[in-house]
Design a protein around this motif. Structure first.
Motif, PDB file in Angstrom:
ATOM      1  N   THR A 111      32.898  36.140  43.190  1.00 54.62           N
ATOM      2  CA  THR A 111      33.687  37.001  42.668  1.00 54.62           C
ATOM      3  C   THR A 111      32.922  37.908  41.718  1.00 54.62           C
ATOM      4  OG1 THR A 111      35.790  36.264  42.702  1.00 54.62           O
ATOM      5  CG2 THR A 111      35.438  37.888  41.353  1.00 54.62           C
ATOM      6  N   TYR A 112      32.821  39.013  41.438  1.00 51.33           N
ATOM      7  CA  TYR A 112      32.183  39.984  40.587  1.00 51.33           C
ATOM      8  C   TYR A 112      33.400  40.767  39.655  1.00 51.33           C
ATOM      9  CZ  TYR A 112      28.118  39.607  43.297  1.00 51.33           C
ATOM     10  OH  TYR A 112      27.018  39.099  44.282  1.00 51.33           O
ATOM     11  N   ALA A 113      33.415  40.246  38.423  1.00 47.90           N
ATOM     12  CA  ALA A 113      34.482  40.758  37.599  1.00 47.90           C
ATOM     13  C   ALA A 113      34.012  42.234  37.010  1.00 47.90           C
ATOM     14  CB  ALA A 113      34.846  39.975  36.327  1.00 47.90           C
ATOM     15  N   VAL A 114      34.597  43.220  36.942  1.00 44.30           N
ATOM     16  CA  VAL A 114      34.394  44.689  36.549  1.00 44.30           C
ATOM     17  C   VAL A 114      35.396  45.110  35.392  1.00 44.30           C
ATOM     18  CG1 VAL A 114      33.261  44.964  38.844  1.00 44.30           C
ATOM     19  CG2 VAL A 114      35.761  45.627  38.444  1.00 44.30           C
ATOM     20  N   THR A 115      34.901  45.873  34.774  1.00 43.67           N
ATOM     21  CA  THR A 115      35.707  46.629  33.802  1.00 43.67           C
ATOM     22  C   THR A 115      36.224  47.808  34.386  1.00 43.67           C
ATOM     23  OG1 THR A 115      34.249  45.609  31.707  1.00 43.67           O
ATOM     24  CG2 THR A 115      35.704  47.726  31.444  1.00 43.67           C
ATOM     25  N   GLU A 116      37.451  48.124  34.205  1.00 39.16           N
ATOM     26  CA  GLU A 116      38.037  49.211  35.025  1.00 39.16           C
ATOM     27  C   GLU A 116      38.137  50.475  33.952  1.00 39.16           C
ATOM     28  OE1 GLU A 116      38.754  49.473  38.023  1.00 39.16           O
ATOM     29  OE2 GLU A 116      38.995  47.360  38.554  1.00 39.16           O
ATOM     30  N   PRO A 117      38.331  51.533  34.218  1.00 35.11           N
ATOM     31  CA  PRO A 117      38.189  52.717  33.330  1.00 35.11           C
ATOM     32  C   PRO A 117      39.227  52.629  32.116  1.00 35.11           C
ATOM     33  CG  PRO A 117      38.096  53.566  35.739  1.00 35.11           C
ATOM     34  CD  PRO A 117      38.266  52.099  35.477  1.00 35.11           C
ATOM     35  N   ASP A 118      40.253  52.047  32.456  1.00 37.01           N
ATOM     36  CA  ASP A 118      41.356  52.013  31.400  1.00 37.01           C
ATOM     37  C   ASP A 118      41.116  50.595  30.643  1.00 37.01           C
ATOM     38  OD1 ASP A 118      42.039  49.759  33.292  1.00 37.01           O
ATOM     39  OD2 ASP A 118      44.060  50.230  33.524  1.00 37.01           O
ATOM     40  N   GLY A 119      39.905  49.861  30.751  1.00 37.27           N
ATOM     41  CA  GLY A 119      39.670  48.698  30.040  1.00 37.27           C
ATOM     42  C   GLY A 119      40.143  47.362  30.526  1.00 37.27           C
ATOM     43  N   ARG A 120      40.899  47.435  31.464  1.00 35.68           N
ATOM     44  CA  ARG A 120      41.544  46.059  32.140  1.00 35.68           C
ATOM     45  C   ARG A 120      40.347  45.469  33.189  1.00 35.68           C
ATOM     46  NH1 ARG A 120      46.748  44.742  31.912  1.00 35.68           N
ATOM     47  NH2 ARG A 120      46.765  43.673  33.798  1.00 35.68           N
ATOM     48  N   ILE A 121      40.654  44.267  33.486  1.00 36.20           N
ATOM     49  CA  ILE A 121      39.512  43.700  34.544  1.00 36.20           C
ATOM     50  C   ILE A 121      39.896  43.721  35.723  1.00 36.20           C
ATOM     51  CG2 ILE A 121      38.423  41.469  34.894  1.00 36.20           C
ATOM     52  CD1 ILE A 121      38.938  40.851  31.833  1.00 36.20           C
ATOM     53  N   GLY A 122      39.157  44.257  36.622  1.00 30.84           N
ATOM     54  CA  GLY A 122      39.384  44.034  37.984  1.00 30.84           C
ATOM     55  C   GLY A 122      38.291  43.336  38.868  1.00 30.84           C
ATOM     56  N   SER A 123      38.193  43.279  40.040  1.00 33.59           N
ATOM     57  CA  SER A 123      37.200  42.212  40.788  1.00 33.59           C
ATOM     58  C   SER A 123      36.902  42.780  42.094  1.00 33.59           C
ATOM     59  CB  SER A 123      37.782  40.713  40.530  1.00 33.59           C
ATOM     60  OG  SER A 123      38.795  40.722  41.576  1.00 33.59           O
ATOM     61  N   VAL A 124      35.784  42.393  42.418  1.00 33.44           N
ATOM     62  CA  VAL A 124      35.192  42.537  43.882  1.00 33.44           C
ATOM     63  C   VAL A 124      34.944  41.177  44.307  1.00 33.44           C
ATOM     64  CG1 VAL A 124      33.542  43.434  45.402  1.00 33.44           C
ATOM     65  CG2 VAL A 124      34.276  44.746  43.310  1.00 33.44           C
ATOM     66  N   CYS A 125      35.574  40.732  45.245  1.00 28.84           N
ATOM     67  CA  CYS A 125      35.644  39.263  45.725  1.00 28.84           C
ATOM     68  C   CYS A 125      35.156  39.171  47.280  1.00 28.84           C
ATOM     69  CB  CYS A 125      37.088  38.752  45.693  1.00 28.84           C
ATOM     70  SG  CYS A 125      37.772  38.515  44.071  1.00 28.84           S
ATOM     71  N   ILE A 126      34.163  37.972  47.438  1.00 26.54           N
ATOM     72  CA  ILE A 126      33.829  37.899  48.787  1.00 26.54           C
ATOM     73  C   ILE A 126      34.557  36.528  49.108  1.00 26.54           C
ATOM     74  CG2 ILE A 126      31.777  37.753  50.207  1.00 26.54           C
ATOM     75  CD1 ILE A 126      31.792  40.315  48.819  1.00 26.54           C
ATOM     76  N   TYR A 127      35.040  36.610  50.429  1.00 31.36           N
ATOM     77  CA  TYR A 127      35.681  35.541  50.973  1.00 31.36           C
ATOM     78  C   TYR A 127      35.499  35.551  52.402  1.00 31.36           C
ATOM     79  CZ  TYR A 127      39.040  34.533  47.190  1.00 31.36           C
ATOM     80  OH  TYR A 127      39.901  34.192  46.055  1.00 31.36           O
ATOM     81  N   GLU A 128      35.284  34.215  53.010  1.00 26.31           N
ATOM     82  CA  GLU A 128      35.458  34.019  54.338  1.00 26.31           C
ATOM     83  C   GLU A 128      36.846  33.792  54.967  1.00 26.31           C
ATOM     84  OE1 GLU A 128      31.382  31.906  56.244  1.00 26.31           O
ATOM     85  OE2 GLU A 128      32.761  30.698  55.105  1.00 26.31           O
ATOM     86  N   ALA A 129      37.441  34.224  55.874  1.00 24.83           N
ATOM     87  CA  ALA A 129      38.574  33.945  56.296  1.00 24.83           C
ATOM     88  C   ALA A 129      38.843  34.062  57.790  1.00 24.83           C
ATOM     89  CB  ALA A 129      39.573  34.861  55.616  1.00 24.83           C
ATOM     90  N   SER A 130      39.786  33.164  58.316  1.00 19.75           N
ATOM     91  CA  SER A 130      40.125  33.261  59.765  1.00 19.75           C
ATOM     92  C   SER A 130      40.554  34.493  60.216  1.00 19.75           C
ATOM     93  CB  SER A 130      41.215  31.913  60.032  1.00 19.75           C
ATOM     94  OG  SER A 130      42.445  32.148  59.258  1.00 19.75           O
ATOM     95  N   ASP A 131      41.535  35.343  59.309  1.00 19.81           N
ATOM     96  CA  ASP A 131      42.131  36.547  59.675  1.00 19.81           C
ATOM     97  C   ASP A 131      42.864  37.145  58.427  1.00 19.81           C
ATOM     98  OD1 ASP A 131      44.695  35.479  59.151  1.00 19.81           O
ATOM     99  OD2 ASP A 131      44.429  34.132  60.790  1.00 19.81           O
ATOM    100  N   PRO A 132      43.063  38.417  58.749  1.00 23.88           N
ATOM    101  CA  PRO A 132      43.590  39.120  57.524  1.00 23.88           C
ATOM    102  C   PRO A 132      44.712  38.400  56.679  1.00 23.88           C
ATOM    103  CG  PRO A 132      43.042  40.634  59.235  1.00 23.88           C
ATOM    104  CD  PRO A 132      42.808  39.351  59.712  1.00 23.88           C
TER     105      PRO A 132
END
Length: 99
Positions: A41-62
């Motif tokens: 996971t990459y944690a990111v600072t959102e424009p409003d100051g909150r924390i968001g993320s970009v996550c990488i997962y392996e999964a069997s299906d959506p």
């Protein structure tokens, strides 16, 4: 299993909330190990100051992505299957100089 990118926008107010979500995500991920694996996971600072993320997962299906998000309490509807990798370099270490 397919590789997925999940974008969670502004899900956390502070580092403590992010850490708690990460711990819960790891526990739920262990329970779902036959259907899902958290890569990073990459944690990111959102424009409003909150924390968001970009996550990488392996999964069997959506649905495994959605179920994991529901169980963790983290939004998991904004995701895509990874088509491929273009740049193949390791992530830089925090605090390390990059050129």
């Amino acid at each position: 299993m397919d590789l997925y990118v999940i974008r969670r926008r502004g899900a956390w107010a502070n580092e403590q909330e992010l850490e708690a979500a990460g711990a819960k995500s790891a526990r739920v991920g262990q329970e779902m190990a036959d259907r899902l694996r958290w890569i990073r996971t990459y944690a990111v600072t959102e424009p409003d100051g909150r924390i968001g993320s970009v996550c990488i997962y392996e999964a069997s299906d959506p649905e495994a992505i959605r179920e994991h998000g529901r169980r963790v309490g983290a939004p998991s509807e904004d995701f895509q299957v990874v088509r491929g990798t273009v740049v193949k370099n390791p992530d830089p270490q925090a605090g390390a100089e990059t050129v």
